[in-house]
Scaffold this active site. Structure first.
Site, PDB file in Angstrom:
ATOM      1  N   ASN A  38       0.851  -1.156  -0.006  1.00 38.07           N
ATOM      2  CA  ASN A  38       0.047   0.024   0.042  1.00 38.07           C
ATOM      3  C   ASN A  38       0.779   1.316   0.026  1.00 38.07           C
ATOM      4  OD1 ASN A  38      -2.278  -1.678   0.183  1.00 38.07           O
ATOM      5  ND2 ASN A  38      -3.016  -1.085   2.295  1.00 38.07           N
TER       6      ASN A  38
ATOM      7  N   HIS B 103     -15.972   2.946 -14.063  1.00 41.48           N
ATOM      8  CA  HIS B 103     -15.602   2.501 -13.143  1.00 41.48           C
ATOM      9  C   HIS B 103     -16.840   1.598 -12.694  1.00 41.48           C
ATOM     10  CE1 HIS B 103     -14.981   2.040  -8.482  1.00 41.48           C
ATOM     11  NE2 HIS B 103     -13.634   1.576  -8.937  1.00 41.48           N
TER      12      HIS B 103
ATOM     13  N   ARG C  48     -11.252  -4.378 -13.569  1.00 44.22           N
ATOM     14  CA  ARG C  48     -10.204  -5.184 -13.057  1.00 44.22           C
ATOM     15  C   ARG C  48     -10.719  -6.823 -13.049  1.00 44.22           C
ATOM     16  NH1 ARG C  48      -6.340  -1.940 -10.793  1.00 44.22           N
ATOM     17  NH2 ARG C  48      -7.385  -0.116  -9.345  1.00 44.22           N
TER      18      ARG C  48
ATOM     19  N   ARG D  59     -13.958   2.547   5.206  1.00 46.45           N
ATOM     20  CA  ARG D  59     -13.044   1.834   5.286  1.00 46.45           C
ATOM     21  C   ARG D  59     -11.742   2.563   5.573  1.00 46.45           C
ATOM     22  NH1 ARG D  59     -11.760  -1.176   0.707  1.00 46.45           N
ATOM     23  NH2 ARG D  59     -10.016   0.561   0.418  1.00 46.45           N
TER      24      ARG D  59
ATOM     25  N   HIS E 151     -15.602  -3.441   0.745  1.00 45.51           N
ATOM     26  CA  HIS E 151     -15.381  -2.954  -0.650  1.00 45.51           C
ATOM     27  C   HIS E 151     -16.788  -2.357  -0.898  1.00 45.51           C
ATOM     28  CE1 HIS E 151     -14.518  -2.930  -4.926  1.00 45.51           C
ATOM     29  NE2 HIS E 151     -13.385  -2.124  -4.536  1.00 45.51           N
TER      30      HIS E 151
ATOM     31  N   TYR F 210     -12.682  -9.668  -0.983  1.00 42.25           N
ATOM     32  CA  TYR F 210     -13.260  -8.411  -0.845  1.00 42.25           C
ATOM     33  C   TYR F 210     -15.000  -8.507  -0.617  1.00 42.25           C
ATOM     34  CZ  TYR F 210      -9.555  -6.152  -3.617  1.00 42.25           C
ATOM     35  OH  TYR F 210      -8.080  -5.990  -4.104  1.00 42.25           O
TER      36      TYR F 210
ATOM     37  N   ARG G  66      -5.835   1.418 -12.485  1.00 41.05           N
ATOM     38  CA  ARG G  66      -4.325   1.607 -11.905  1.00 41.05           C
ATOM     39  C   ARG G  66      -3.932   0.402 -11.764  1.00 41.05           C
ATOM     40  NH1 ARG G  66      -2.746   6.906 -11.621  1.00 41.05           N
ATOM     41  NH2 ARG G  66      -4.419   7.659  -9.896  1.00 41.05           N
TER      42      ARG G  66
END
Length: 722
Positions: free
Chosen positions: A52, A441, A381, A570, A598, A474, A411
């Site tokens: 991270n 997205h 993704r 979160r 998530h 997630y 990303r």
């Protein structure tokens, strides 16, 4: 903000985005010192923390570095800090986090040692260990090394992003000092285990550091150190489009290559480094001293993931979390086709507690169903071995009209998405790469069917990616519905993407960048109006991040009007909760645990009149104004209650939940209730729902002797979740 403009907003009502994110990563790191968590899981949390931090420097620090040069006077619209001031505060906080990371790893290494797994100290080797490692270096490692001395004939080499290097300071017979660089990341297994004790290991960079003196026979090595650099990775896609006369995918391929060459923004050293070495490297890399960071433990902690996989089936089970498997949803008959079931009722899947299999089955079924005319889907993704993409390819090969929006700007997944886009195109899928300046997205699927002269739709809206791997890690929600309005509006959103014009005429679905934010503000305003009239008013939100100032200001006004606001956030929260007279009606908790929270849920109103949405969008300006996002209303009362029960359970969490304090710190939730870990409890519920449905289905076959199948199962899960 209208009602509180006289207050010093900058200092009293907002947190800085970057510093709030560092608080989140601190909560990740704190998992590594929680003794209730199995030892290898704690090691993995350090690896996650470090990964991270790398991404944070590459993107956020990289972006701020650019801003400090190009627009030095600009200030953050919430904290009022310039880019330079934010960087200074970031670097100070990061140094404290590094100390905590070092201490956490030392504790974990010490505990692993009690199980015979030892990270060897190179200065404490016995004779046998020393002999083996020296011979291994000379025979297996040294021939593969490519050391380079830096002088007028050998210019300073290009240093790769996040690669590990050894820097040595060499002295000649004439007392002339020069430095040499040795790359140690490429072509080697990083973990070197001793053959006579396969649970003792050293890292490759430690091995090279120890014996690199033998490389430089004509010099005296007077100093040596391990280091690595981090480069800016904040590539600007829109700007690049103006400079290239090529298609979008080719531009992205070029930009991904260029990312590896961007300017250095951080240099890290392991252990002690001589000031002369630090100064020379900083000079060559054009880095100032505030961007130098010293660690006592390894710079690249990704070996924790490798060790986890290596020892998972070799060491005592108590060193790992017990295995928890996604359960089949009792709302789905896995032996029946999915489309008829969705035509009968809306179906909600809750990952990772429930399996993604019904959704994958839906796509596979649609690929071969003669009534299916078209499939439209967004991909942000996906897994490296994606069953979802395979189903889309099969649909195209079967003659279906398949349109897929592959977001090449996801990303650090750009390369994976470029590969998948090529495979989809080769199969005959119509692939588009987004909507101009807006990143796509949203998680949206629309299947259009034709039976006779009747057109119908199966629409899926989710909070998370179409990725089989992350669906096990997630927490996300997946809604599948046959509501005609959802299908029609979903198709309008796709038409907007395909025609480069964002959808602006949806009544049921909220669609960013046009309709979502105004409607969210409208719903908040409605609660404010009711509160001012003396009626009960509530807002409940679950998101990953809150940064949008317009929404923050409206929430502040809502709190001041008496609206009760509860939020599960979160990560980043730029709103300062608990400020008397301003945000004292706002409660914020963050849950960091075994799973990555998530899912996004927005609820406006008291239970008897509430409006609920699930969404792919956080309350961030980028999501609201610069992305294509979708939020779907939950109309089915049972599904709505089920989601509210999930939220209530999370607000009851007193094991993994932490409450945001007024000063920006987080403290464990203390609510006087029995120990509640909401993530584990949701697994328990999923196991119980699945088994109860199975027992109900087979109850005619169950004989009344001994314990029932259900009771036996309950005994099993009680032992599993101890």
């Amino acid at each position: 903000m209208s009602d509180n403009t006289n207050m010093n907003e900058t200092t009293s009502l907002y947190h800085n985005r970057e510093l709030s994110w560092l608080k989140f990563n601190q909560r990740v790191l704190e998992q590594s010192i929680d003794n209730s968590i199995p030892l290898f899981e704690r090691l993995k949390f350090i690896s996650i923390f470090s990964n991270n931090m790398d991404e944070f420097f590459m993107i956020r620090v990289g972006s701020l570095t650019d801003a400090s040069i190009l627009t030095p006077e600009n200030r953050d619209n919430k904290s009022g800090m310039t880019a330079a001031q934010q960087l200074s505060a970031i670097f100070m906080d990061v140094r404290e986090l590094i100390k905590k990371k070092d201490e956490a790893y030392k504790r974990i290494a010490k505990e692993l040692d009690t199980f015979g797994i030892q990270h060897m100290n190179m200065d404490a080797l016995n004779e046998e260990q020393e002999r083996f490692l020296r011979e291994y270096f000379q025979q297996e490692v040294m021939p593969m090394l490519a050391p380079q001395i830096i002088d007028k004939h050998h210019p300073f080499p290009f240093l790769k992003n996040k690669e590990t290097y050894i820097c040595t300071q060499l002295q000649t017979k004439g007392d002339f000092i020069k430095i040499a660089i040795i790359p140690v990341s490429t072509g080697f297994d990083r973990l070197v285990f001793l053959p006579f004790d396969k649970e003792k290991f050293v890292l490759m960079e430690e091995l090279v550091l120890r014996y690199c003196d033998t490389i430089f026979e004509n010099y005296v090595v007077v100093a040596k150190t391990i280091f690595r650099i981090t480069r800016n990775a904040d590539i600007n896609v829109e700007e690049a489009m103006y400079d290239h006369d090529m298609d979008y995918r080719s531009v992205m391929e070029e930009l991904v290559k260029n990312r590896k060459k961007l300017m250095p923004i951080r240099i890290e050293f392991q252990g002690i480094a001589r000031p002369a070495i630090v100064e020379q490297l900083c000079s060559k890399l054009e880095l100032t001293g505030d961007r130098v960071f010293f660690n006592q433990t390894p710079l690249d902690m990704s070996f924790g993931f490798s060790m986890y996989s290596m020892f998972e089936h070799k060491t005592p089970k108590e060193l790992f979390y017990p295995s928890l498997l996604p359960q089949l949803s009792p709302d789905v008959d896995i032996d029946r086709p999915m489309i008829p079931q969705i035509m009968e009722k809306d179906i909600l899947l809750s990952y990772p507690f429930e399996s993604m299999k019904p959704f994958i089955n839906l796509l596979v079924e649609a690929a071969g169903d003669p009534t299916v005319m078209s499939i439209k889907m967004t991909l942000y993704r996906v897994a490296h071995e994606s069953q979802i993409v395979a189903a889309l390819i099969k649909a195209a090969e079967n003659g279906k009209e398949v349109h897929v929006v592959v977001e090449l700007r996801a990303r650090f997944d750009e390369e994976n998405n470029i590969i998948w886009s090529k495979r989809l195109e080769e199969a005959g899928v119509n692939v588009v790469y987004g909507l101009g300046e807006y990143k796509v997205h949203s998680k949206l699927l629309v299947i259009t069917r034709k039976v006779g002269n009747t057109i119908s739709f199966i629409t899926q809206i989710g909070t998370g990616n179409y990725n089989e791997s992350t669906a096990k890690l997630y927490t996300d929600l997946c809604l599948m519905t046959a509501k005609k309005e959802f299908g029609e509006e979903g198709n309008r959103i796709f038409t907007g993407i395909l025609t480069d014009s964002p959808a602006d005429n949806t009544r049921h679905l909220l669609a960013a960048p046009v309709t979502m934010k105004p409607m969210i503000l409208h719903f908040i305003d409605h609660e404010i109006k009711l509160a001012k009239e003396g009626a009960p008013a509530e807002i409940t939100v679950k998101i990953n991040s809150l940064t949008d100032k317009d929404i923050i200001d409206r929430l502040i006004n809502a709190s001041m009007a008496g609206v009760k606001i509860r939020m599960i956030i979160r990560g980043i929260c730029c709103l300062r909760a608990g400020v008397p007279g301003y945000t004292d009606n706002i409660q914020v908790i963050s849950i960091v645990g075994r799973l990555l929270e998530h899912s996004r849920v927005y609820v406006f109103g008291t239970p008897e009149r509430s409006i609920m949405y699930i969404s792919s969008a956080d309350f961030m300006t980028r999501n609201m104004e610069r992305r294509v996002e979708v939020a779907a209303p939950i109309y089915d009362p049972q599904l709505k209650q089920r989601i509210m029960d999930m939220l209530h359970l999370q607000f009851s969490d007193n094991v993994k939940a932490k409450r945001l304090l007024e000063n920006g710190e987080y403290a464990l939730v203390q609510n006087g209730r029995p120990s509640t870990d909401s993530q584990i409890d949701q697994y328990k519920l999923a196991y119980m729902r699945a088994e109860k449905a199975a027992v109900q289905e087979k109850k005619e076959e169950i004989k009344p002797r001994g314990k029932s199948g259900f009771n036996k199962f309950m005994d099993k899960i009680k032992s599993l979740f101890k």
